[in-house]
Design a protein around this motif. Sequence first.
Motif, mmCIF file in Angstrom:
data_model
loop_
_atom_site.group_PDB
_atom_site.id
_atom_site.type_symbol
_atom_site.label_atom_id
_atom_site.label_comp_id
_atom_site.label_asym_id
_atom_site.label_seq_id
_atom_site.Cartn_x
_atom_site.Cartn_y
_atom_site.Cartn_z
ATOM 1 N N ARG A 65 20.415 -5.026 5.028
ATOM 2 C CA ARG A 65 19.092 -4.326 6.376
ATOM 3 C C ARG A 65 17.867 -3.725 5.400
ATOM 4 N N ALA A 66 17.040 -3.808 6.567
ATOM 5 C CA ALA A 66 15.584 -4.082 5.393
ATOM 6 C C ALA A 66 14.930 -3.516 7.013
ATOM 7 N N ILE A 67 13.221 -3.070 6.648
ATOM 8 C CA ILE A 67 12.319 -2.911 7.145
ATOM 9 C C ILE A 67 11.122 -3.282 6.717
ATOM 10 N N GLY A 68 10.392 -3.968 7.408
ATOM 11 C CA GLY A 68 9.050 -4.122 7.199
ATOM 12 C C GLY A 68 8.526 -3.039 7.312
ATOM 13 N N LEU A 69 7.373 -2.511 6.291
ATOM 14 C CA LEU A 69 6.793 -1.651 6.345
ATOM 15 C C LEU A 69 4.806 -2.230 5.891
ATOM 16 N N SER A 70 3.967 -1.992 6.693
ATOM 17 C CA SER A 70 2.576 -2.000 6.299
ATOM 18 C C SER A 70 2.594 -0.107 5.750
ATOM 19 N N GLY A 71 1.425 -0.159 4.138
ATOM 20 C CA GLY A 71 1.445 1.000 3.674
ATOM 21 C C GLY A 71 0.250 1.726 4.266
ATOM 22 N N ARG A 72 -0.316 1.700 5.715
ATOM 23 C CA ARG A 72 -1.029 2.489 6.290
ATOM 24 C C ARG A 72 0.519 2.961 7.135
ATOM 25 N N ASP A 73 1.509 2.330 8.021
ATOM 26 C CA ASP A 73 2.131 2.880 8.338
ATOM 27 C C ASP A 73 2.883 4.269 7.841
ATOM 28 N N ASP A 74 2.274 5.524 8.966
ATOM 29 C CA ASP A 74 2.682 6.858 8.793
ATOM 30 C C ASP A 74 2.059 7.460 7.150
ATOM 31 N N ASP A 75 0.955 6.426 6.987
ATOM 32 C CA ASP A 75 0.545 7.040 5.261
ATOM 33 C C ASP A 75 1.322 6.744 4.539
ATOM 34 N N LEU A 76 1.684 5.621 4.114
ATOM 35 C CA LEU A 76 2.975 4.911 3.565
ATOM 36 C C LEU A 76 2.268 5.554 1.966
ATOM 37 N N LEU A 77 1.198 4.911 2.192
ATOM 38 C CA LEU A 77 -0.073 4.178 0.751
ATOM 39 C C LEU A 77 -1.540 5.122 1.462
ATOM 40 N N GLN A 78 -1.983 6.161 0.403
ATOM 41 C CA GLN A 78 -3.062 6.864 0.423
ATOM 42 C C GLN A 78 -3.610 6.100 -0.228
ATOM 43 N N CYS A 79 -5.288 6.321 0.205
ATOM 44 C CA CYS A 79 -6.217 5.487 -0.641
ATOM 45 C C CYS A 79 -7.045 6.159 -0.952
ATOM 46 N N THR A 80 -8.018 5.571 -2.311
ATOM 47 C CA THR A 80 -9.601 6.401 -2.041
ATOM 48 C C THR A 80 -10.054 4.800 -3.545
ATOM 49 N N LYS A 81 -10.863 4.873 -3.018
ATOM 50 C CA LYS A 81 -11.500 3.681 -3.418
ATOM 51 C C LYS A 81 -11.333 3.290 -5.006
ATOM 52 N N GLN A 82 -10.902 2.206 -5.427
ATOM 53 C CA GLN A 82 -11.135 2.447 -7.294
ATOM 54 C C GLN A 82 -12.078 2.168 -7.496
ATOM 55 N N ILE A 83 -12.331 2.915 -8.494
ATOM 56 C CA ILE A 83 -13.229 2.680 -9.522
ATOM 57 C C ILE A 83 -13.021 1.488 -10.985
ATOM 58 N N ASP A 84 -13.593 0.772 -10.957
ATOM 59 C CA ASP A 84 -13.888 -0.126 -12.123
ATOM 60 C C ASP A 84 -14.154 1.016 -13.167
ATOM 61 N N PRO A 85 -13.409 0.477 -14.519
ATOM 62 C CA PRO A 85 -13.898 1.286 -15.943
ATOM 63 C C PRO A 85 -15.175 0.687 -15.945
ATOM 64 N N VAL A 136 -12.019 -9.408 3.530
ATOM 65 C CA VAL A 136 -10.543 -10.028 2.176
ATOM 66 C C VAL A 136 -9.266 -9.320 3.094
ATOM 67 N N VAL A 137 -9.549 -8.147 3.169
ATOM 68 C CA VAL A 137 -8.705 -7.111 3.676
ATOM 69 C C VAL A 137 -8.280 -7.414 5.051
ATOM 70 N N GLU A 138 -8.914 -7.743 5.547
ATOM 71 C CA GLU A 138 -8.379 -8.041 6.757
ATOM 72 C C GLU A 138 -7.219 -8.448 7.355
ATOM 73 N N VAL A 139 -7.922 -10.432 6.160
ATOM 74 C CA VAL A 139 -6.963 -11.682 6.235
ATOM 75 C C VAL A 139 -5.597 -11.215 4.927
ATOM 76 N N ALA A 140 -5.802 -10.483 3.704
ATOM 77 C CA ALA A 140 -4.760 -9.829 3.816
ATOM 78 C C ALA A 140 -3.834 -9.078 4.023
ATOM 79 N N GLU A 141 -3.997 -8.374 5.376
ATOM 80 C CA GLU A 141 -3.509 -7.351 5.887
ATOM 81 C C GLU A 141 -2.917 -7.950 7.506
ATOM 82 N N MET A 142 -3.665 -9.339 7.258
ATOM 83 C CA MET A 142 -2.599 -9.725 8.958
ATOM 84 C C MET A 142 -1.852 -10.611 7.445
ATOM 85 N N VAL A 143 -1.443 -11.597 6.403
ATOM 86 C CA VAL A 143 -1.184 -12.210 5.740
ATOM 87 C C VAL A 143 0.698 -11.370 5.792
ATOM 88 N N LEU A 144 0.045 -10.301 4.330
ATOM 89 C CA LEU A 144 0.984 -9.369 4.538
ATOM 90 C C LEU A 144 2.431 -8.932 4.744
#
Length: 215
Positions: free
Chosen positions: A39-59, A13-21
């Motif tokens: 003026r705008a530029i498109g970025l992924s949250g992976r570009d230059d470590d823009l969004l650094q994440c850990t696994k989301q734990i559901d309560p 699912v993440v692979e498809v989401a990344e491809m589309v988004l």
Amino acid sequence: RFEGGMRVSSKEVVEVAEMVLCASVNKNIASAICGAGGRAIGLSGRDDDLLQCTKQIDPSGYDLEFVGKVEVVNTDLLTSLLDMGLTPVVSPIGCGMGPDHATCYNVNADVAAGRIAGELKANRVLFLTDIAGVLNKQMELLDSLNVDQVKGLIDDETITGGMIPKVTYATDAVKLGVKGAFITDGRVPHALLNEVLGGGGSGLGSGKGGTIVTL
């Protein structure tokens, strides 16, 4: 499927989401801004470590698989682009941290928007939804809420489902320094434009509908 308002995301699912988004959606939005004279530029949250994440734990104990919790936002990248007069259009796909760096995470778009706004100390952040805003149990619009009221409405199950992450990350944003988080109906023509132009400098909403969340 959704659990607690969050989409369970397998690796596929993440692979498809990344491809589309990160491809068509992101670039189309950036192109539309440029076409309108900005003026705008498109970025992924992976570009230059823009969004650094850990696994989301559901309560509740559900395994959300590759859903990411944003731990670090690379604000240096964003402020550099803003200083150049560029509007960053960020796709909510994040990278892991440390030895998990190569892992790709699907980040709830409202989570990403709220966290980015909070880290940038933005005047306001806007969340679009498919209803008028936050509703009470009589289905009446609540036009303003503070952080404590939001918690109470979640506890008594007035706020449920997909609205939970919206209001949760709206409150997180204002706790980080955003003056107001506005939740409004994206189906209304020019809803975003009305809020941007009509909200003034207060960050407290335009008065054209929706719910404003403040401290």
